[in-house]
Design a protein around this motif. Structure first.
Motif, PDB file in Angstrom:
ATOM      1  N   THR A  96      51.671  71.700  34.123  1.00  0.00           N
ATOM      2  CA  THR A  96      50.175  71.394  33.638  1.00  0.00           C
ATOM      3  C   THR A  96      50.421  69.992  33.181  1.00  0.00           C
ATOM      4  O   THR A  96      51.427  69.479  32.706  1.00  0.00           O
ATOM      5  CB  THR A  96      49.886  72.381  32.481  1.00  0.00           C
ATOM      6  N   GLY A  97      49.370  69.304  33.192  1.00  0.00           N
ATOM      7  CA  GLY A  97      49.186  68.087  32.405  1.00  0.00           C
ATOM      8  C   GLY A  97      47.620  67.608  32.441  1.00  0.00           C
ATOM      9  O   GLY A  97      46.756  68.367  32.201  1.00  0.00           O
ATOM     10  N   ARG A  98      47.416  66.466  32.277  1.00  0.00           N
ATOM     11  CA  ARG A  98      46.279  65.850  32.026  1.00  0.00           C
ATOM     12  C   ARG A  98      45.792  64.894  32.978  1.00  0.00           C
ATOM     13  O   ARG A  98      46.592  64.086  33.643  1.00  0.00           O
ATOM     14  CB  ARG A  98      46.019  65.262  30.576  1.00  0.00           C
ATOM     15  N   SER A  99      44.694  64.447  33.410  1.00  0.00           N
ATOM     16  CA  SER A  99      44.149  63.428  34.349  1.00  0.00           C
ATOM     17  C   SER A  99      44.155  62.288  33.578  1.00  0.00           C
ATOM     18  O   SER A  99      43.863  62.166  32.380  1.00  0.00           O
ATOM     19  CB  SER A  99      43.013  63.720  35.114  1.00  0.00           C
ATOM     20  N   ALA A 100      44.898  61.179  34.108  1.00  0.00           N
ATOM     21  CA  ALA A 100      44.789  59.770  33.451  1.00  0.00           C
ATOM     22  C   ALA A 100      43.660  59.179  33.577  1.00  0.00           C
ATOM     23  O   ALA A 100      43.113  58.268  32.947  1.00  0.00           O
ATOM     24  CB  ALA A 100      46.188  59.036  33.867  1.00  0.00           C
ATOM     25  N   GLY A 101      42.967  59.288  34.619  1.00  0.00           N
ATOM     26  CA  GLY A 101      41.761  58.642  34.986  1.00  0.00           C
ATOM     27  C   GLY A 101      40.937  59.693  35.865  1.00  0.00           C
ATOM     28  O   GLY A 101      41.415  60.833  35.870  1.00  0.00           O
ATOM     29  N   GLU A 102      39.715  59.272  36.555  1.00  0.00           N
ATOM     30  CA  GLU A 102      39.072  60.322  37.392  1.00  0.00           C
ATOM     31  C   GLU A 102      39.853  60.575  38.606  1.00  0.00           C
ATOM     32  O   GLU A 102      40.647  59.664  39.181  1.00  0.00           O
ATOM     33  CB  GLU A 102      37.782  59.643  37.814  1.00  0.00           C
ATOM     34  N   ILE A 103      40.073  61.686  39.198  1.00  0.00           N
ATOM     35  CA  ILE A 103      40.740  62.231  40.413  1.00  0.00           C
ATOM     36  C   ILE A 103      39.796  62.677  41.273  1.00  0.00           C
ATOM     37  O   ILE A 103      39.209  63.438  40.826  1.00  0.00           O
ATOM     38  CB  ILE A 103      41.917  63.134  39.917  1.00  0.00           C
ATOM     39  N   THR A 104      39.966  62.025  42.298  1.00  0.00           N
ATOM     40  CA  THR A 104      39.142  62.502  43.542  1.00  0.00           C
ATOM     41  C   THR A 104      39.854  63.121  44.695  1.00  0.00           C
ATOM     42  O   THR A 104      41.057  63.249  44.519  1.00  0.00           O
ATOM     43  CB  THR A 104      38.387  61.366  44.118  1.00  0.00           C
ATOM     44  N   ALA A 105      39.231  63.466  46.049  1.00  0.00           N
ATOM     45  CA  ALA A 105      39.924  63.912  47.119  1.00  0.00           C
ATOM     46  C   ALA A 105      40.713  62.700  47.768  1.00  0.00           C
ATOM     47  O   ALA A 105      41.806  63.101  48.159  1.00  0.00           O
ATOM     48  CB  ALA A 105      38.864  64.356  48.002  1.00  0.00           C
TER      49      ALA A 105
END
Length: 153
Positions: A96-105
């Motif tokens: 597990t972790g965190r998104s550093a910015g917006e993650i898209t497809a």
């Protein structure tokens, strides 16, 4: 001092072998350990042929190349086939972790285990920055993530 060293090259070879063996603990790649084996062989040659530095170097080089070419691949193969071995990428699955910015497809970044990875969304839905994510898949050097709080569809 120089005269003593020319008569006792084996000491220099042993120091080199010890330094390489200790340095191996930092890399864990088995390369420096094989070079340490070559240096140890050079020390043995220095004991048998004390005045022939070229023989020491030749023996050390031949043994190091032989260890690197013959023994190291076999050791690594057995190590990687060993029970419970997981590569770095295998260890990422389920992390597990965190998104550093917006993650898209198409892309984005996520921080997992303190490292920043290229990431993309598993289901194509955008993931907002700072959202807790779980690694579902590893695709080359890109991790495929899904929000941790959202059920898989």
């Amino acid at each position: 001092m120089l005269e003593w060293l020319s008569e006792n090259w084996w000491v220099a070879w042993l120091v080199l072998a010890g330094g390489l063996a200790v340095s191996e603990m930092l890399t864990l790649d088995m390369t420096l350990l094989m070079l340490a084996g070559g240096a140890l062989a050079g020390a043995g040659a220095a004991l048998v042929f004390p005045g022939l530095l070229w023989v020491h170097i030749l023996v050390a080089a031949v043994v190091a190349v032989a260890l690197l070419g013959l023994l190291r691949p076999e050791i690594l193969k057995r190590l990687h086939q060993g029970r419970g071995y997981r590569s770095t990428f295998d260890q990422l699955l389920g992390s597990t972790g965190r998104s550093a910015g917006e993650i898209t497809a198409s892309g984005g970044e996520a921080i997992v285990n303190g490292e920043t990875w290229s990431a993309r969304s598993w289901d194509g839905e955008p993931i907002a920055p700072g959202v807790a994510v779980e690694v579902i898949e590893v695709d080359g050097l890109t991790i495929v993530v899904h929000p941790q709080h959202k059920p898989l569809g």
